[in-house]
Scaffold this motif. Structure first.
Motif, mmCIF file in Angstrom:
data_model
loop_
_atom_site.group_PDB
_atom_site.id
_atom_site.type_symbol
_atom_site.label_atom_id
_atom_site.label_comp_id
_atom_site.label_asym_id
_atom_site.label_seq_id
_atom_site.Cartn_x
_atom_site.Cartn_y
_atom_site.Cartn_z
ATOM 1 N N GLN A 55 0.816 -1.360 0.027
ATOM 2 C CA GLN A 55 0.188 0.016 -0.120
ATOM 3 C C GLN A 55 0.974 1.397 -0.096
ATOM 4 O O GLN A 55 0.234 2.286 0.266
ATOM 5 C CB GLN A 55 -0.802 0.053 1.173
ATOM 6 N N GLY A 56 2.120 0.981 -0.178
ATOM 7 C CA GLY A 56 2.997 2.426 -0.100
ATOM 8 C C GLY A 56 3.220 2.786 1.323
ATOM 9 O O GLY A 56 3.631 3.999 1.396
ATOM 10 N N GLY A 57 3.007 2.154 2.355
ATOM 11 C CA GLY A 57 3.123 2.716 3.812
ATOM 12 C C GLY A 57 3.810 1.732 4.507
ATOM 13 O O GLY A 57 3.639 1.948 5.735
ATOM 14 N N TYR A 58 4.990 1.014 4.079
ATOM 15 C CA TYR A 58 5.907 0.595 4.741
ATOM 16 C C TYR A 58 6.561 1.206 5.997
ATOM 17 O O TYR A 58 6.382 0.871 7.289
ATOM 18 C CB TYR A 58 6.990 -0.128 4.170
ATOM 19 N N ALA A 59 7.188 2.201 5.656
ATOM 20 C CA ALA A 59 7.968 3.117 6.882
ATOM 21 C C ALA A 59 6.936 3.589 7.679
ATOM 22 O O ALA A 59 7.591 3.461 8.756
ATOM 23 C CB ALA A 59 8.720 4.371 5.893
ATOM 24 N N LYS A 60 5.839 4.051 7.314
ATOM 25 C CA LYS A 60 4.800 4.525 8.443
ATOM 26 C C LYS A 60 4.370 3.422 9.156
ATOM 27 O O LYS A 60 4.548 3.766 10.676
ATOM 28 C CB LYS A 60 3.706 5.182 7.732
ATOM 29 N N PHE A 61 4.196 2.305 8.773
ATOM 30 C CA PHE A 61 3.877 1.303 9.799
ATOM 31 C C PHE A 61 5.139 0.722 10.571
ATOM 32 O O PHE A 61 4.970 0.579 11.750
ATOM 33 C CB PHE A 61 3.192 -0.120 9.064
#
Length: 252
Positions: free
Chosen positions: A156-162
């Motif tokens: 989802q393009g949110g690896y770093a945030k997670f």
């Protein structure tokens, strides 16, 4: 404990002849035995080497370290492409950096939380560093669920945030906490819930676990930097030195 030391004594014996020691080394002693008029047989050689090791136990750590380094280099060379090819999105820093730092981690590991801060500091200071994250859930079913959620976050393009939220917010790893973080960083809860059983994501975790076995990793965090494997929360200074060493080996 006995088997631990007997294995290391055996490893040291295998390498002792080739080690340069203080004074008269085991290699010198064996050579002398072979020049004494009668060839030394295997039992005599083993006795000489064993006696030398028992009288010079300080060579055991050196012998073990050399053997482990040699084995690590072979394993790294055989698996380099797989190790340094990230799951899409599971990266940080400069994607075209000249040095790759590969992190094997488990979200349930407190030492990984400590190591996360060290890696973040390195990334903030080194614009030529690529960080590749490899989810390596070995501690609990909850850490496996968190790893599946992190791979879903990557899609989802949110690896770093997670990833950052998992390590930077308090609490033990659980499915409820993982899903709370998914919601908190704005990812799709429905997609993550479905991806917890996604066979493609499970296959990625299985590949990571297989890589860990091939490399002889025994826990988390573990770091691959150039031709070195660092185990445990070794700290910022050791990580930075390993990056500098890898860069120097490339002549940059």
């Amino acid at each position: 404990m006995a088997s631990f030391w007997s294995r290391r004594l055996s490893m040291a014996t295998a390498l002792a002849v080739g080690l340069a020691g203080a004074g008269v080394g085991a290699g010198t002693a064996v050579a002398a035995a072979g020049q004494s008029g009668q060839p030394a047989n295997r039992a005599e050689i083993e006795a000489i080497v064993r006696d030398y090791i028992l009288n010079h136990p300080e060579i055991i750590p050196e012998a073990v370290a050399r053997l482990e380094q040699a084995e690590a280099r072979k394993a790294l060379a055989a698996n380099r492409e797989a190790i340094e090819t990230p799951f899409p999105g599971a990266v940080a820093g400069n994607p075209k950096g000249d040095v790759k730092l590969v992190v094997f981690f488990d979200y349930a590991c407190p030492y990984c939380r400590q190591g996360h801060a060290d890696v973040q500091k390195l990334v903030s200071e080194d614009s030529r560093l690529t960080v590749i994250y490899r989810d390596f859930p070995v501690l609990s079913p909850a850490s496996s669920e968190a790893a599946m959620a992190s791979l879903s976050a990557a899609t989802q393009g949110g690896y770093a945030k997670f990833h950052n939220a998992m390590f930077e917010s308090p609490g033990r790893v659980s499915l409820a906490r993982t899903m709370g973080i998914v919601k908190g960083v704005g990812l799709s809860e429905d997609k993550v819930a479905g991806d917890l059983k996604n066979p493609a994501l499970r296959a990625e975790l299985d590949r990571n676990l297989a890589l860990g076995r091939a490399l002889g990793l025994t826990g988390t965090p573990s770091y691959i930097i150039g031709n070195r494997i660092l185990s445990g929360a070794v700290g910022y200074d050791q990580l930075k030195a390993a990056v500098a060493s890898a860069r120097a080996e490339k002549g940059r």
